[in-house]
Design an enzyme around this catalytic site. Sequence first.
Site, PDB file in Angstrom:
ATOM      1  N   SER A  45      -6.054   4.842   8.791  1.00 41.86           N
ATOM      2  CA  SER A  45      -6.836   4.571   7.582  1.00 41.86           C
ATOM      3  C   SER A  45      -6.215   3.411   6.802  1.00 41.86           C
ATOM      4  O   SER A  45      -6.895   2.448   6.432  1.00 41.86           O
ATOM      5  CB  SER A  45      -6.874   5.839   6.720  1.00 41.86           C
ATOM      6  OG  SER A  45      -7.249   5.550   5.407  1.00 41.86           O
ATOM      7  N   LYS A  63      -7.587  -0.912   6.911  1.00 42.48           N
ATOM      8  CA  LYS A  63      -7.972  -1.658   5.689  1.00 42.48           C
ATOM      9  C   LYS A  63      -7.096  -2.891   5.522  1.00 42.48           C
ATOM     10  O   LYS A  63      -7.556  -3.952   5.136  1.00 42.48           O
ATOM     11  CB  LYS A  63      -7.780  -0.769   4.448  1.00 42.48           C
ATOM     12  CG  LYS A  63      -8.844   0.269   4.252  1.00 42.48           C
ATOM     13  CD  LYS A  63      -8.776   0.862   2.862  1.00 42.48           C
ATOM     14  CE  LYS A  63      -7.651   1.870   2.695  1.00 42.48           C
ATOM     15  NZ  LYS A  63      -7.942   3.223   3.089  1.00 42.48           N
ATOM     16  N   HIS A 105       0.848  -1.195   0.000  1.00 43.17           N
ATOM     17  CA  HIS A 105       0.000   0.000   0.000  1.00 43.17           C
ATOM     18  C   HIS A 105       0.882   1.244   0.000  1.00 43.17           C
ATOM     19  O   HIS A 105       1.920   1.288   0.657  1.00 43.17           O
ATOM     20  CB  HIS A 105      -0.912   0.018   1.231  1.00 43.17           C
ATOM     21  CG  HIS A 105      -2.092   0.929   1.080  1.00 43.17           C
ATOM     22  ND1 HIS A 105      -3.298   0.498   0.548  1.00 43.17           N
ATOM     23  CD2 HIS A 105      -2.258   2.233   1.377  1.00 43.17           C
ATOM     24  CE1 HIS A 105      -4.147   1.518   0.529  1.00 43.17           C
ATOM     25  NE2 HIS A 105      -3.547   2.583   1.025  1.00 43.17           N
ATOM     26  N   ARG A 135     -12.585  13.212   5.299  1.00 44.00           N
ATOM     27  CA  ARG A 135     -11.274  13.881   5.362  1.00 44.00           C
ATOM     28  C   ARG A 135     -10.971  14.587   4.055  1.00 44.00           C
ATOM     29  O   ARG A 135     -10.424  15.688   4.032  1.00 44.00           O
ATOM     30  CB  ARG A 135     -10.177  12.857   5.660  1.00 44.00           C
ATOM     31  CG  ARG A 135     -10.158  12.392   7.103  1.00 44.00           C
ATOM     32  CD  ARG A 135      -9.302  11.163   7.260  1.00 44.00           C
ATOM     33  NE  ARG A 135      -7.943  11.387   6.840  1.00 44.00           N
ATOM     34  CZ  ARG A 135      -7.143  10.428   6.319  1.00 44.00           C
ATOM     35  NH1 ARG A 135      -7.581   9.200   6.175  1.00 44.00           N
ATOM     36  NH2 ARG A 135      -5.928  10.725   5.960  1.00 44.00           N
ATOM     37  N   ASP A 161     -13.531   3.413   7.890  1.00 44.83           N
ATOM     38  CA  ASP A 161     -12.543   4.105   7.056  1.00 44.83           C
ATOM     39  C   ASP A 161     -13.196   4.694   5.816  1.00 44.83           C
ATOM     40  O   ASP A 161     -12.831   5.790   5.381  1.00 44.83           O
ATOM     41  CB  ASP A 161     -11.401   3.170   6.651  1.00 44.83           C
ATOM     42  CG  ASP A 161     -10.393   3.894   5.763  1.00 44.83           C
ATOM     43  OD1 ASP A 161      -9.867   4.937   6.214  1.00 44.83           O
ATOM     44  OD2 ASP A 161     -10.164   3.476   4.620  1.00 44.83           O
TER      45      ASP A 161
HETATM   46  N1  URA Z   1      -4.267   5.994   1.640  1.00 46.07           N
HETATM   47  C1  URA Z   1      -5.227   5.581   2.511  1.00 46.07           C
HETATM   48  O1  URA Z   1      -5.748   4.471   2.405  1.00 46.07           O
HETATM   49  N2  URA Z   1      -5.575   6.426   3.494  1.00 46.07           N
HETATM   50  C2  URA Z   1      -5.013   7.635   3.669  1.00 46.07           C
HETATM   51  O2  URA Z   1      -5.359   8.321   4.589  1.00 46.07           O
HETATM   52  C3  URA Z   1      -4.024   8.062   2.760  1.00 46.07           C
HETATM   53  C4  URA Z   1      -3.659   7.207   1.743  1.00 46.07           C
END
Ligand code: URA
Length: 434
Positions: free
Chosen positions: A183, A187, A82, A168, A161
């Site tokens: 966040s 996930k 990620h 946000r 999230d």
């Molecule tokens: N990627 C995400 O999943 N969340 C964030 O807050 C920033 C980038």
Amino acid sequence: MRTVDLIRRKRDGEELSSEEISFLIDNYTSGAIPDYQMAAFLMATYGSSMKDQEVDSLTERMVASGGVIDLSGVPGVKVDKHSTGGVGDKTSLIAAPLAAAAGAIVPMISGRALGHTGGTLDKLESIPGFRTSLTVDEFREQLRMYGLAFMGQSAEVAPADGKLYALRDATATIESLPLIASSIMSKKIAEGIDSLVLDVKVGSGAFVTKQLEARRLAQLMVGIGRRADKRVQALITDMSQPLGYAVGNALEVMEVSQTLQNAGPTDLTRLSLELAARMIFLGRITMTLDDARELAQRKLLDGSGYKKFKEVIQAQGGNAQVLDRFDMLPNATGVREITSPRNGYVSAIDAFSIGMASSMIGAGRDTKDDTVDPAVGVILEVKTGQKVDAGAVLCRLYYTKEDRLEESAEMVEDAFRISTVQPEERELILEVVG
Ligand code: URA
């Protein structure tokens, strides 16, 4: 417990207990706390940050807002990658197929465009027919069949999230280390992984612009992962100029196709290979990182990463032919060339301005309910350090609507710095954490 008191205490820099954080997240997810109060809480957090204990509680509660996907029936170590978000950052679509082609099991839950940055889901959805809203059963089945599946955060996976991410984006509270860390990690933990490779971006096109801050974010996420019993490594990588040449959803899919056929930009290829290698290593496919690097390279050169991406596109309802026939992807109707005002060296290409300009003409969202225009964006013709003549094309802006075009073109023009001295080359991979 009253929401307003918790907002006030966070505003004043106080530490909240895990019960207090649970109260906020549970009630926001159920709809009992309205957006305006959560927006105030997010802004208070943005201003006064959180202690590690609070970030752990926040992440845990966001995971608990849905379930953890049970992947025990899928054999193998589950590993994901990620990014904290960048401009032209399409490495997930390259590293994941390479790692899966090498035998790793990659359950990938991705996000959408956020602020000036792009999102993997929006890129995938520019492929006609591609479905990112898989059910958990479909996700699991696809992992069993192909070793790779992409899906969006859903009502079943970290729904808190989903709501917070959109809020946000609309309330200028993205650039907060505890909010980014919780966040991403909620996930990732919810998708049932064993291992995770993080790409923490730093520079004008990232949500953090200083290396010290990026290190802190990397340490925060690696810490959350370790405490949740996951093997996590983070690379801190440069995001001062866009990665590769393409910025914008379908444009980036074209560059992914070229890169998976070993004809992509050097920076993008290099970073994608390193991320894939670390996924392969943490996925326990090889004993050493060097062996993993060799294997990732082999999967690129023999075309098996490319083949894997095509299989997965088809499995998720997409038309895989688009990887060979770019005319079958959404195409822009207009193009504007931006040229160099003088002879010299490209000393900077401000990634934030390129990302923002691209978002402004439709590649991203102004409000959480906007839809993106898959066809639009920017293709750079040069990268930092390159010599240019006056009048040379620096980039092309692809658009479908004229509104905000002038503003966007101006922003793109301002992104380029042309100077008489050649700038020093910047490292792409700056640090490894974990
Ligand atoms: N990627 C995400 O999943 N969340 C964030 O807050 C920033 C980038």
